[in-house]
Design an enzyme around this catalytic site. Structure first.
Site, PDB file in Angstrom:
ATOM      1  N   ARG A  97      13.604   3.480   8.109  1.00  0.00           N
ATOM      2  CA  ARG A  97      12.203   4.139   7.823  1.00  0.00           C
ATOM      3  C   ARG A  97      11.440   4.252   8.951  1.00  0.00           C
ATOM      4  O   ARG A  97      10.827   3.603   9.586  1.00  0.00           O
ATOM      5  CB  ARG A  97      11.403   3.233   6.701  1.00  0.00           C
ATOM      6  CG  ARG A  97      10.110   3.610   6.396  1.00  0.00           C
ATOM      7  CD  ARG A  97       9.289   2.983   5.111  1.00  0.00           C
ATOM      8  NE  ARG A  97       8.901   1.819   5.521  1.00  0.00           N
ATOM      9  CZ  ARG A  97       8.072   0.964   4.755  1.00  0.00           C
ATOM     10  NH1 ARG A  97       7.732   1.367   3.685  1.00  0.00           N
ATOM     11  NH2 ARG A  97       7.581  -0.286   5.047  1.00  0.00           N
ATOM     12  N   ASP A 119       2.330  -6.265   5.049  1.00  0.00           N
ATOM     13  CA  ASP A 119       2.430  -5.131   6.127  1.00  0.00           C
ATOM     14  C   ASP A 119       1.452  -4.326   6.111  1.00  0.00           C
ATOM     15  O   ASP A 119       0.426  -4.670   5.499  1.00  0.00           O
ATOM     16  CB  ASP A 119       3.702  -4.405   5.765  1.00  0.00           C
ATOM     17  CG  ASP A 119       3.629  -3.542   4.607  1.00  0.00           C
ATOM     18  OD1 ASP A 119       2.709  -3.363   4.007  1.00  0.00           O
ATOM     19  OD2 ASP A 119       4.761  -3.059   4.255  1.00  0.00           O
TER      20      ASP A 119
END
Length: 541
Positions: free
Chosen positions: A169, A454
């Site tokens: 990602r 996150d």
């Protein structure tokens, strides 16, 4: 490759790193420079288009499926390319940053896929960016075994057939990489740096291993942004002389605008698409961001009260599954973020039951796979999907034609019974402060209150504080949310942390900077589009 060689990129304000010459080769940087030359101007136009669309949402207070792409949605004949063998069975995926320990543990976890993250689970220090790429090169060449000098514990890869498939990602379109600039001093988009370095160094090697360069695409807000990624993929494959369609991309549908363009996004990427993913925190953050002046109708309750069974969230996930399966793509579910306790089996038992129920729901709803944040959760999620899938790699044959989601269903935030609470406000401050402090020290995946958090967690936390203040929300205890209340809670939390960890540890951290940044993005009249933009200005390294 017939275009003139692009001007070299400059590495600026960066301390030399061990083995960086293996990543930042002249040929790799020339490739990234070509991506930058060809695609950064269009990236800039699309970022400006985001602001225009946000202004339109502020004016109309709503969203709808696009009339100009109705023909794409109505055409039942097109499908995305068939999944390659390495991405056909995705029933459990583990996520995490690309540090050396996580790389080995994720690949060995028993999950089918590892989302190797340069985005929300990574703070983009130059060290994290470059050494993360080096770790992936080492993983693919099986040169990553190591012994932790602190613990003395050895880490070694299992046999190749037991390893998770890597899906990288890169950063979103909005983030630049300040340490890599062109001759005009313009920074290269972080997305092109992360994609370009990984693709250049690993694409041919992965093909030799029977896999390929696979990616998760974050923060997509429209099908035009997906089209840009598709153009990047085509150029990249032609540049290295590998077949078009080798790259495969799974798009995170984590913005409210993208939720109205799922079919169009798959269509733009159809030769390279492998699926869509349904998240939670970034999706909710996007709702707040886009409808922040939409009044009481769009005020969210405590984030932990908004589960994937909330009516407007269920509409989004059901539409995603139907869309994916209609077009032959994988539908990937959301995150189980719990971190098992080594000391409290009762906490684990309760949490595992919730994880199991969540994964059972996703499997029964038609998802083909789901995310976990910790290796101990892999067998739990695997059991849920094994029960539904059996020996089948996916359930794309389950078309979910019973699903009929209207445009207004995706915006029915006020269908929730839950309301904002004082405890929810305190939690938003606590989590936001703790996460930002770690991020400013270069850590993007952070254990907070038994959950792996996150950047998306910090985004929804600060967004809720901002929304509740600006909407004049009255909490369950009768107190109105104001800037002064947020400041008071933040000051109390900061003092409590100092008392808990001691002056020396407090001073060694970035607590005051984190406190100040959290209040800035939560209290400023002008809402910052992304927390990570002002945070990056404060990030050292």
């Amino acid at each position: 490759m017939s275009a003139p060689a692009p001007s070299p990129l400059a590495i600026v304000d960066a301390e030399p790193l061990p083995r960086q010459d293996e990543v930042l080769t002249d040929t790799a940087l020339a490739f990234v420079a070509e991506l930058h030359r060809r695609f950064t101007p269009r990236r800039d136009e699309l970022l400006a288009r985001r602001a225009e669309r946000r202004a339109e949402i502020a004016r109309t207070g709503t969203l709808d499926f696009l009339p100009e792409t109705a023909a794409v949605r109505a055409d039942d004949s097109w499908r995305v390319a068939p999944a390659p063998d390495a991405l056909n069975d995705r029933r459990v995926e583990i996520t995490g940053p690309t540090d050396r320990k996580m790389t080995v543990n994720a690949l060995n976890s028993g999950a089918k896929v590892w989302l190797a993250d340069f985005e929300d689970a990574s703070a983009p220090t130059w060290e994290n960016v470059v050494l993360g790429q080096l770790n992936l090169i080492d993983a693919h060449t099986r040169n990553i075994d190591f012994t932790d000098p602190g613990s003395g514990k050895s880490y070694a890869l299992r046999p190749a057939e037991e390893l998770a498939t890597v899906v990288v990602r890169p950063r979103g379109w909005h983030l630049d990489e300040r340490h890599l600039t062109d001759p005009d001093g313009t920074p290269v988009p972080g997305a092109l740096v992360d994609f370009g370095l990984y693709f250049f160094h690993n694409a041919e090697r992965l093909l030799d291993l029977g896999k390929g360069p696979y990616f998760y695409l974050p923060k997509i807000e429209s099908h035009l942004e997906a089209r840009l990624w598709n153009e990047v993929f085509v150029l990249a494959q032609d540049y290295l002389g590998i077949p078009r369609g080798t790259v495969r991309a799974t798009v995170l549908i984590e913005t409210i605008t993208a939720a109205y363009e799922m079919e169009e996004i798959l269509y733009e990427l159809r030769d390279h698409a492998s699926g869509l993913n349904a998240g939670r925190w970034d999706y909710l953050f996007s709702i707040v961001k886009n409808f922040r002046d939409g009044g009481a109708k769009f005020v969210l309750p405590d984030r932990n009260a908004i589960t994937m069974t909330a009516p407007f969230m269920r509409a989004y996930t059901e539409l995603l599954v139907r869309t994916c399966h209609k077009r032959g793509a994988h539908a990937i579910g959301g995150m189980a973020a719990f971190i098992p306790s080594r000391r409290d089996p009762e906490v684990n038992r309760t949490a595992f039951e919730k994880v199991r129920a969540d994964k059972d729901r996703e499997a029964n709803d038609g998802f083909d796979g789901s995310w976990v944040a910790h290796p101990d959760l892999v067998p739990i999620a695997m059991e849920s999907f094994d029960r539904v899938l059996g020996d089948r790699p996916h359930q794309k044959d389950r078309l979910r034609e019973d699903v009929d989601v209207k445009a207004e269903d995706l915006l029915a935030v006020d269908s929730l019974d839950a309301r904002p609470t004082y405890a929810g406000l305190v939690n938003a401050v606590q989590v936001g402060l703790r996460y930002i402090e770690s991020w400013l020290r270069g850590l993007g995946a952070v254990a907070i209150f038994d959950l792996m958090e996150d950047a998306a967690t910090a985004e929804i936390s600060r967004s809720q504080i901002w929304q509740w203040i600006n909407a004049g929300v009255v909490l369950d205890d009768g107190e109105r949310v104001t800037a002064d209340l947020a400041r008071r809670i933040a000051a109390e939390e900061l003092a409590g942390i100092r008392a808990e960890i001691g002056d020396e540890a407090f001073a060694a951290g970035t607590w005051q900077q984190a406190h100040d940044l959290l209040l800035k993005v939560s209290l400023d009249e002008d809402y910052a589009d992304f927390l990570t933009l002002p945070a990056y200005e404060r990030l050292k390294g």
